[in-house]
Motif scaffolding. Structure first.
Motif, PDB file in Angstrom:
ATOM      1  N   LEU A   1       0.817  -1.020  -0.116  1.00 51.93           N
ATOM      2  CA  LEU A   1      -0.175  -0.111  -0.215  1.00 51.93           C
ATOM      3  C   LEU A   1       0.524   1.251   0.018  1.00 51.93           C
ATOM      4  O   LEU A   1       0.342   2.414  -0.589  1.00 51.93           O
ATOM      5  CB  LEU A   1      -0.842   0.064   0.983  1.00 51.93           C
ATOM      6  CG  LEU A   1      -2.236  -0.987   1.046  1.00 51.93           C
ATOM      7  CD1 LEU A   1      -2.565  -1.264   2.737  1.00 51.93           C
ATOM      8  CD2 LEU A   1      -2.670  -0.590   0.351  1.00 51.93           C
ATOM      9  N   ARG A   2       2.035   1.572   0.783  1.00 58.05           N
ATOM     10  CA  ARG A   2       2.512   2.192   0.390  1.00 58.05           C
ATOM     11  C   ARG A   2       3.931   2.610  -0.392  1.00 58.05           C
ATOM     12  O   ARG A   2       3.438   3.899  -0.867  1.00 58.05           O
ATOM     13  CB  ARG A   2       4.517   2.518   1.765  1.00 58.05           C
ATOM     14  CG  ARG A   2       3.576   2.281   2.571  1.00 58.05           C
ATOM     15  CD  ARG A   2       4.078   2.325   3.985  1.00 58.05           C
ATOM     16  NE  ARG A   2       5.084   3.213   3.848  1.00 58.05           N
ATOM     17  CZ  ARG A   2       6.441   3.766   4.903  1.00 58.05           C
ATOM     18  NH1 ARG A   2       6.242   2.717   5.735  1.00 58.05           N
ATOM     19  NH2 ARG A   2       7.148   4.193   5.157  1.00 58.05           N
TER      20      ARG A   2
ATOM     21  N   LEU B   1      -2.024   5.646  -4.591  1.00 55.76           N
ATOM     22  CA  LEU B   1      -3.720   5.071  -4.487  1.00 55.76           C
ATOM     23  C   LEU B   1      -4.370   6.506  -3.651  1.00 55.76           C
ATOM     24  O   LEU B   1      -5.902   6.294  -3.961  1.00 55.76           O
ATOM     25  CB  LEU B   1      -4.109   4.880  -2.788  1.00 55.76           C
ATOM     26  CG  LEU B   1      -2.848   3.191  -2.086  1.00 55.76           C
ATOM     27  CD1 LEU B   1      -3.425   3.023  -0.383  1.00 55.76           C
ATOM     28  CD2 LEU B   1      -3.998   2.431  -3.499  1.00 55.76           C
ATOM     29  N   ALA B   2      -4.033   7.839  -4.417  1.00 60.00           N
ATOM     30  CA  ALA B   2      -5.005   8.638  -4.423  1.00 60.00           C
ATOM     31  C   ALA B   2      -5.767   8.487  -5.808  1.00 60.00           C
ATOM     32  O   ALA B   2      -7.193   9.069  -5.188  1.00 60.00           O
ATOM     33  CB  ALA B   2      -4.363  10.445  -4.506  1.00 60.00           C
TER      34      ALA B   2
ATOM     35  N   ALA C   1      -8.409   5.891  -4.215  1.00 60.86           N
ATOM     36  CA  ALA C   1      -9.819   6.796  -3.546  1.00 60.86           C
ATOM     37  C   ALA C   1     -10.450   8.337  -4.878  1.00 60.86           C
ATOM     38  O   ALA C   1     -11.397   7.597  -3.586  1.00 60.86           O
ATOM     39  CB  ALA C   1      -8.505   7.125  -2.113  1.00 60.86           C
TER      40      ALA C   1
ATOM     41  N   ALA D   1      -2.510  13.803   0.466  1.00 61.88           N
ATOM     42  CA  ALA D   1      -3.208  13.078   0.531  1.00 61.88           C
ATOM     43  C   ALA D   1      -2.422  11.442   0.107  1.00 61.88           C
ATOM     44  O   ALA D   1      -2.367  10.486   1.549  1.00 61.88           O
ATOM     45  CB  ALA D   1      -4.394  12.036  -0.764  1.00 61.88           C
ATOM     46  N   GLU D   2      -1.565  11.017  -0.043  1.00 56.76           N
ATOM     47  CA  GLU D   2      -0.240  10.390   0.107  1.00 56.76           C
ATOM     48  C   GLU D   2       0.660  10.561   1.003  1.00 56.76           C
ATOM     49  O   GLU D   2       0.906   9.183   1.828  1.00 56.76           O
ATOM     50  CB  GLU D   2       0.791  10.883  -1.766  1.00 56.76           C
ATOM     51  CG  GLU D   2       0.378   9.987  -3.294  1.00 56.76           C
ATOM     52  CD  GLU D   2      -0.470   8.484  -3.144  1.00 56.76           C
ATOM     53  OE1 GLU D   2       0.002   8.184  -2.184  1.00 56.76           O
ATOM     54  OE2 GLU D   2      -1.808   8.705  -2.974  1.00 56.76           O
TER      55      GLU D   2
ATOM     56  N   LYS E   1      -1.310   9.156   3.968  1.00 53.47           N
ATOM     57  CA  LYS E   1      -1.512   7.303   3.939  1.00 53.47           C
ATOM     58  C   LYS E   1      -0.026   7.127   3.703  1.00 53.47           C
ATOM     59  O   LYS E   1      -0.139   6.555   4.859  1.00 53.47           O
ATOM     60  CB  LYS E   1      -1.405   7.219   2.334  1.00 53.47           C
ATOM     61  CG  LYS E   1      -1.386   5.548   2.153  1.00 53.47           C
ATOM     62  CD  LYS E   1      -1.031   5.505   0.579  1.00 53.47           C
ATOM     63  CE  LYS E   1       0.426   6.147   0.495  1.00 53.47           C
ATOM     64  NZ  LYS E   1       0.216   4.951  -1.258  1.00 53.47           N
ATOM     65  N   ASP E   2       1.084   7.681   4.351  1.00 52.35           N
ATOM     66  CA  ASP E   2       2.559   7.267   3.678  1.00 52.35           C
ATOM     67  C   ASP E   2       2.773   7.155   5.683  1.00 52.35           C
ATOM     68  O   ASP E   2       2.984   6.761   6.889  1.00 52.35           O
ATOM     69  CB  ASP E   2       3.408   8.153   3.078  1.00 52.35           C
ATOM     70  CG  ASP E   2       3.419   7.879   1.989  1.00 52.35           C
ATOM     71  OD1 ASP E   2       3.105   6.146   2.067  1.00 52.35           O
ATOM     72  OD2 ASP E   2       4.256   8.505   1.564  1.00 52.35           O
TER      73      ASP E   2
ATOM     74  N   LEU F   1       0.084   4.671   7.379  1.00 53.92           N
ATOM     75  CA  LEU F   1       1.260   3.500   7.059  1.00 53.92           C
ATOM     76  C   LEU F   1       2.433   2.833   8.108  1.00 53.92           C
ATOM     77  O   LEU F   1       2.661   2.393   8.364  1.00 53.92           O
ATOM     78  CB  LEU F   1       0.971   2.980   5.816  1.00 53.92           C
ATOM     79  CG  LEU F   1      -0.839   3.288   5.017  1.00 53.92           C
ATOM     80  CD1 LEU F   1      -0.009   2.561   3.700  1.00 53.92           C
ATOM     81  CD2 LEU F   1      -1.003   1.844   5.419  1.00 53.92           C
TER      82      LEU F   1
ATOM     83  N   THR G   1      -0.476   1.250  13.587  1.00 52.09           N
ATOM     84  CA  THR G   1      -1.642   0.650  12.243  1.00 52.09           C
ATOM     85  C   THR G   1      -1.760  -0.948  11.638  1.00 52.09           C
ATOM     86  O   THR G   1      -2.462  -1.599  11.729  1.00 52.09           O
ATOM     87  CB  THR G   1      -0.842   1.467  11.023  1.00 52.09           C
ATOM     88  OG1 THR G   1      -0.632   2.817  11.653  1.00 52.09           O
ATOM     89  CG2 THR G   1      -1.674   0.989   9.892  1.00 52.09           C
TER      90      THR G   1
END
Length: 413
Positions: free
Chosen positions: A164-165, A169-170, A173, A276-277, A280-281, A284, A289
């Motif tokens: 996922l990292r 994913l932006a 999403a 957003a990224e 996310k980082d 995660l 987490t």
């Protein structure tokens, strides 16, 4: 010897006794009429009995020669099955592969079985649907028990989180959020949140007043602060109730617009996507987490296991109803039924096409492991009873042939 083989052996013995009894009866008649005149009726009886013995002995020899040496004598071309069992096994394997394990035959048989109709009718029975759910629950519990916490921790920490990292994913999403808003799938969550907040405020007005009062200016009189807090509480309750009651409330529309804007920014705005990224980082990379994900899995697994273990849980009752609805759909929806049967045909054809040759080798490998006598004995148990009818028919046909030959000899002579 298995009980089924014991039954076959008993039936084989009975048929052998019948065939032998006919041979002995023919021999007795032949000996009894040996010295009578050949010109009368007794001559026909004697000739028929003699030919019946010949036919019975010939067919006994033919049947016996398949499985062993007649009378233990090593006569050429006898004991065929013990001597040539490997060749027979390979020929049987080839016959089975060429005539049964073919894609056309399998597709035809699956189509003729009408699996969709039969399955749909079978699932309509309460006991059958309950059995499907019970067996599925048992298998699911076994599968859940096989998954250890260490395996889940390793999967989350070493596979899922790093993947996922590394993946942006932006955009995904944003696509997902846009689809959710477009389909209205978020409205149930909005209803839940609004309803829970409204119910909580209704049960805890004093808590709300306390929170607002703590933030009131110190210089204002107390009764003014209390009136403001009460007015704010009433406004909040009216606002939440209006949202809860009205599916087209402006606040709902504003929330939809906000979510659509967020989705668009995630899809097309590089600055928002980058933020957003980074978020996310940060999420995660936090050690908590992975632990939280594992903890959630543990909770879900325990809940599932409890629901699956209970004999009359709501989960199982819902599952039974879902299974029966699926059965009803198979009966009523021809498109669904055709699609299911087509998938079954494709799956069966794939298995036959890819593994048919390997599957058929079970026949030759199994027979090749038997020794000659064992192979002959096993085959005789399955087909020997029917072969005894050859001996019986040989006795009857020989008798009729003897009668015909004796009649011809009298006419010609």
């Amino acid at each position: 010897m298995s009980p089924m083989d014991q039954g076959r052996a008993a039936r084989l013995r009975r048929m052998k006794l019948v065939a032998l009894g006919l041979l002995l009866a023919a021999a007795v008649v032949y000996l009894a009429t040996l010295r009578v005149s050949a010109d009368g009726v007794w001559g026909f009886v004697n000739a028929g009995a003699e030919a019946a013995m010949v036919g019975a002995l010939a067919d006994w020899f033919a049947v016996t020669a398949l499985f062993r040496h007649p009378l233990g004598l090593p006569i050429p071309h006898t004991a065929i099955i013990p001597r040539r069992k490997d060749d027979i096994a390979r020929n049987l394997q080839a016959f089975f592969t060429e005539n049964f394990l073919t894609e056309d035959v399998v597709r035809e048989r699956v189509a003729a079985a009408r699996v969709g109709v039969r399955l749909g009718a079978w699932l309509q029975v309460d006991a059958h649907a309950a059995r499907v759910v019970a067996e599925g629950s048992r298998l699911a519990r076994v599968a859940l028990a096989r998954v250890s916490d260490d395996d889940v921790t390793h999967l989350v920490a070493e596979v899922i989180v790093p993947r996922l990292r590394s993946e942006p994913l932006a955009g995904a999403a944003g696509d997902l959020l846009d689809a959710i808003v477009r389909d209205g799938a978020h409205r149930g969550l909005v209803d839940l949140v609004v309803g829970e907040v409204h119910d909580w405020l209704r049960r805890h007005p004093d808590t709300f007043d306390g929170i607002v009062g703590e933030r009131a200016p110190r210089w204002a009189p107390g009764f003014i602060n209390r009136r403001v807090a009460h007015w704010t509480y009433e406004q909040a309750m009216d606002w939440l109730w209006a949202i809860r009651r009205d599916r087209n409330h402006p606040t709902r529309a504003a929330l939809d617009d906000l979510l659509r804007q967020v989705a668009g920014d995630l899809q097309h705005n590089p600055v928002v996507a980058e933020r957003a990224e980074r978020l996310k980082d940060r999420l995660l990379s936090h050690p908590q987490t992975a632990e939280t994900i594992v903890s959630l899995w543990t909770t879900v697994r325990a809940s599932l296991d409890g629901a699956l273990a209970a004999e009359s849980s709501e989960f199982k009752q819902r599952a039974v109803r879902a299974v029966q609805r699926f059965g009803a759909s198979l009966l009523d929806d021809e498109t669904l039924r055709t699609r299911l049967e087509g998938r079954l045909e494709d799956a069966a054809a794939f298995v036959v096409r890819s593994y048919g040759a390997e599957l058929s080798t079970v026949i030759s490998h199994t027979i090749e492991r038997w020794d000659g006598r064992q192979a002959a004995r096993r085959i005789e148990l399955h087909v020997g009873r029917d072969l005894q009818f050859i001996r019986i028919n040989g006795t009857v046909v020989g008798c009729l042939a003897g009668l015909a030959i004796h009649a011809v000899s009298l006419v010609v002579g």
